[in-house]
Design a protein around this motif. Sequence first.
Motif, PDB file in Angstrom:
ATOM      1  N   ASN A 260      -5.400  24.117 -74.872  1.00 48.71           N
ATOM      2  CA  ASN A 260      -4.354  24.692 -73.971  1.00 48.71           C
ATOM      3  C   ASN A 260      -4.236  23.912 -72.762  1.00 48.71           C
ATOM      4  O   ASN A 260      -3.169  24.109 -72.178  1.00 48.71           O
ATOM      5  CB  ASN A 260      -5.331  25.880 -73.332  1.00 48.71           C
ATOM      6  N   ARG A 261      -4.850  22.783 -72.645  1.00 44.54           N
ATOM      7  CA  ARG A 261      -4.788  21.802 -71.503  1.00 44.54           C
ATOM      8  C   ARG A 261      -4.214  20.519 -72.059  1.00 44.54           C
ATOM      9  O   ARG A 261      -3.975  19.518 -71.128  1.00 44.54           O
ATOM     10  CB  ARG A 261      -6.022  21.501 -70.713  1.00 44.54           C
ATOM     11  N   LEU A 262      -3.788  20.461 -73.490  1.00 45.56           N
ATOM     12  CA  LEU A 262      -3.341  19.309 -73.924  1.00 45.56           C
ATOM     13  C   LEU A 262      -1.785  18.962 -73.001  1.00 45.56           C
ATOM     14  O   LEU A 262      -1.062  19.651 -72.891  1.00 45.56           O
ATOM     15  CB  LEU A 262      -2.952  19.432 -75.315  1.00 45.56           C
ATOM     16  N   ARG A 263      -1.852  17.666 -72.764  1.00 42.33           N
ATOM     17  CA  ARG A 263      -0.444  17.199 -71.826  1.00 42.33           C
ATOM     18  C   ARG A 263       0.639  16.893 -72.818  1.00 42.33           C
ATOM     19  O   ARG A 263       0.502  16.455 -74.000  1.00 42.33           O
ATOM     20  CB  ARG A 263      -0.956  15.990 -71.005  1.00 42.33           C
ATOM     21  N   GLY A 264       1.747  17.214 -72.460  1.00 47.52           N
ATOM     22  CA  GLY A 264       3.031  17.083 -73.184  1.00 47.52           C
ATOM     23  C   GLY A 264       3.423  18.183 -74.115  1.00 47.52           C
ATOM     24  O   GLY A 264       4.612  18.133 -74.507  1.00 47.52           O
ATOM     25  N   SER A 265       2.601  19.523 -74.233  1.00 50.08           N
ATOM     26  CA  SER A 265       3.309  20.314 -75.297  1.00 50.08           C
ATOM     27  C   SER A 265       4.375  21.065 -74.576  1.00 50.08           C
ATOM     28  O   SER A 265       5.488  21.303 -75.198  1.00 50.08           O
ATOM     29  CB  SER A 265       1.978  21.456 -75.237  1.00 50.08           C
ATOM     30  N   ARG A 266       4.721  21.240 -73.473  1.00 49.99           N
ATOM     31  CA  ARG A 266       5.839  21.852 -72.844  1.00 49.99           C
ATOM     32  C   ARG A 266       6.789  20.771 -72.826  1.00 49.99           C
ATOM     33  O   ARG A 266       8.256  21.275 -73.359  1.00 49.99           O
ATOM     34  CB  ARG A 266       5.553  22.330 -71.389  1.00 49.99           C
ATOM     35  N   LEU A 267       6.574  19.651 -72.542  1.00 46.16           N
ATOM     36  CA  LEU A 267       7.764  18.689 -72.461  1.00 46.16           C
ATOM     37  C   LEU A 267       8.396  18.532 -74.029  1.00 46.16           C
ATOM     38  O   LEU A 267       9.682  18.427 -73.969  1.00 46.16           O
ATOM     39  CB  LEU A 267       7.164  17.288 -72.202  1.00 46.16           C
ATOM     40  N   LEU A 268       7.539  18.187 -75.028  1.00 46.17           N
ATOM     41  CA  LEU A 268       7.952  18.267 -76.369  1.00 46.17           C
ATOM     42  C   LEU A 268       8.673  19.585 -76.969  1.00 46.17           C
ATOM     43  O   LEU A 268       9.668  19.456 -77.533  1.00 46.17           O
ATOM     44  CB  LEU A 268       7.062  17.800 -77.242  1.00 46.17           C
ATOM     45  N   GLY A 269       8.042  20.592 -76.572  1.00 46.90           N
ATOM     46  CA  GLY A 269       8.535  21.815 -77.005  1.00 46.90           C
ATOM     47  C   GLY A 269       9.826  22.039 -76.475  1.00 46.90           C
ATOM     48  O   GLY A 269      10.838  22.526 -77.060  1.00 46.90           O
ATOM     49  N   LEU A 270      10.236  21.848 -75.125  1.00 49.64           N
ATOM     50  CA  LEU A 270      11.543  22.011 -74.453  1.00 49.64           C
ATOM     51  C   LEU A 270      12.498  20.998 -75.114  1.00 49.64           C
ATOM     52  O   LEU A 270      13.527  21.561 -75.498  1.00 49.64           O
ATOM     53  CB  LEU A 270      11.450  21.667 -72.779  1.00 49.64           C
ATOM     54  N   PHE A 271      12.168  19.686 -75.433  1.00 50.87           N
ATOM     55  CA  PHE A 271      13.147  18.910 -75.800  1.00 50.87           C
ATOM     56  C   PHE A 271      13.618  19.357 -77.045  1.00 50.87           C
ATOM     57  O   PHE A 271      14.707  19.269 -77.766  1.00 50.87           O
ATOM     58  CB  PHE A 271      12.717  17.504 -75.946  1.00 50.87           C
ATOM     59  N   GLY A 272      12.519  19.857 -78.128  1.00 55.57           N
ATOM     60  CA  GLY A 272      12.844  20.327 -79.384  1.00 55.57           C
ATOM     61  C   GLY A 272      13.667  21.599 -79.525  1.00 55.57           C
ATOM     62  O   GLY A 272      14.751  21.830 -80.265  1.00 55.57           O
ATOM     63  N   ILE A 273      13.504  22.288 -78.414  1.00 56.52           N
ATOM     64  CA  ILE A 273      14.233  23.684 -78.313  1.00 56.52           C
ATOM     65  C   ILE A 273      15.812  23.095 -77.897  1.00 56.52           C
ATOM     66  O   ILE A 273      16.598  23.995 -78.451  1.00 56.52           O
ATOM     67  CB  ILE A 273      13.786  24.650 -77.231  1.00 56.52           C
TER      68      ILE A 273
END
Length: 383
Positions: A260-273
């Motif tokens: 849950n606390r892994l860094r970068g999940s939102r960054l990569l997720g948003l870019f992929g979307i």
Amino acid sequence: MANSIFVLFILCLNVIVCEWLSTKPGFRHIGTALLIIILTAIEANLYLIPTTEIPLYEGIFNYVAPFSLFLLLLSVNLKDLRRAGLPMVTMFLIGSLGTIMGVFTSVWLFAAPNTVGKLYYALAGMFTGTYIGGSVNFHAVALHYGVSKAGNLFVASTAADNILTALWMAATLALPRFFQSRFPRHIPTSSTVASGTIAGGTDSFADAETMSPYDLALLLTLGFGSIFLSKQLVTLAPTVPFVLILTTIALALAQFRVVNRLRGSRLLGLFGIYIFLAVIGAYCDIATLLHNGRLAIILFGMILTLVFIHACIVFGVGAFFKQDWDVLSIASQANIGGATSALALAKSLNRPELQLPAVLVGSLGNAIGSYLGILVAEILRAG
């Protein structure tokens, strides 16, 4: 290969341009997502990039889109919900019920099978998902039913959704003040939560993140491993949608704090979307979309109807039980706009103690939106 590399270059360049444009007056309220669709659609209709299926587009649909959805769901730890408070969670769930009732009513009122077309049930599922949990669920349901490849229908629904979401942010800012002036509610003066942060201590909805090669490798391993596992499970249980299996795996992993606390999940997720949305723009035939302007009007009418019903139920039930108007407004915004806009609303209403609950109920919407969206779509398709 050269052609695919050039197309990928254009898609990434579009993300840069639209992220920059979204910071400028006049474009800020349109948002990066819709700007990317519009810009790529213009380029495709000028024949700068292909408008038909190519291996690159297929790979983005099959791997980048589900990978991105998976990463965005890793921020949803359901253990945090107890910190949202019973009134906020209850009103959010009542709002979700209002959304479902609104979807069925709007499908009937606008005769969607005739006016929208054969994918009306999928569109209803997308509206259910996005107005319970947010855009993550909108894209998940669209991906499952193939609406993402119906360029014009998807773009029209996205445009209508963006307009309504902006209007509803303005409404949820005004309504609490209006109701408070006529039907005053006691507003707590003490703050139990001073900021909109999750257990990890950082704002989980910030787009900028610092990550290491270890974080990146771990996210890639979890993401592609989960996609592979989901595809294997689909072969064993073909009646269960792939996107729901992947969602379940993502939510299960998100309950572990180390994930849950892994860094970068939102960054990569948003870019992929954003890359996924760019491909959707490439499928859009602008001339046909302008010719079918009636479709956009019908879709906006459907959305307006369902949100009106949602609002009547949320504020009606809340008024009956004498709930805090700000809580009702934030719970509704968490449904309609998602966690990020609910957090922004709590800040705008100057209620710091409601910022964390706003994020948490928005995360609950991310968790349940795709399930309920596909359920509504299947009920309509079976009917």
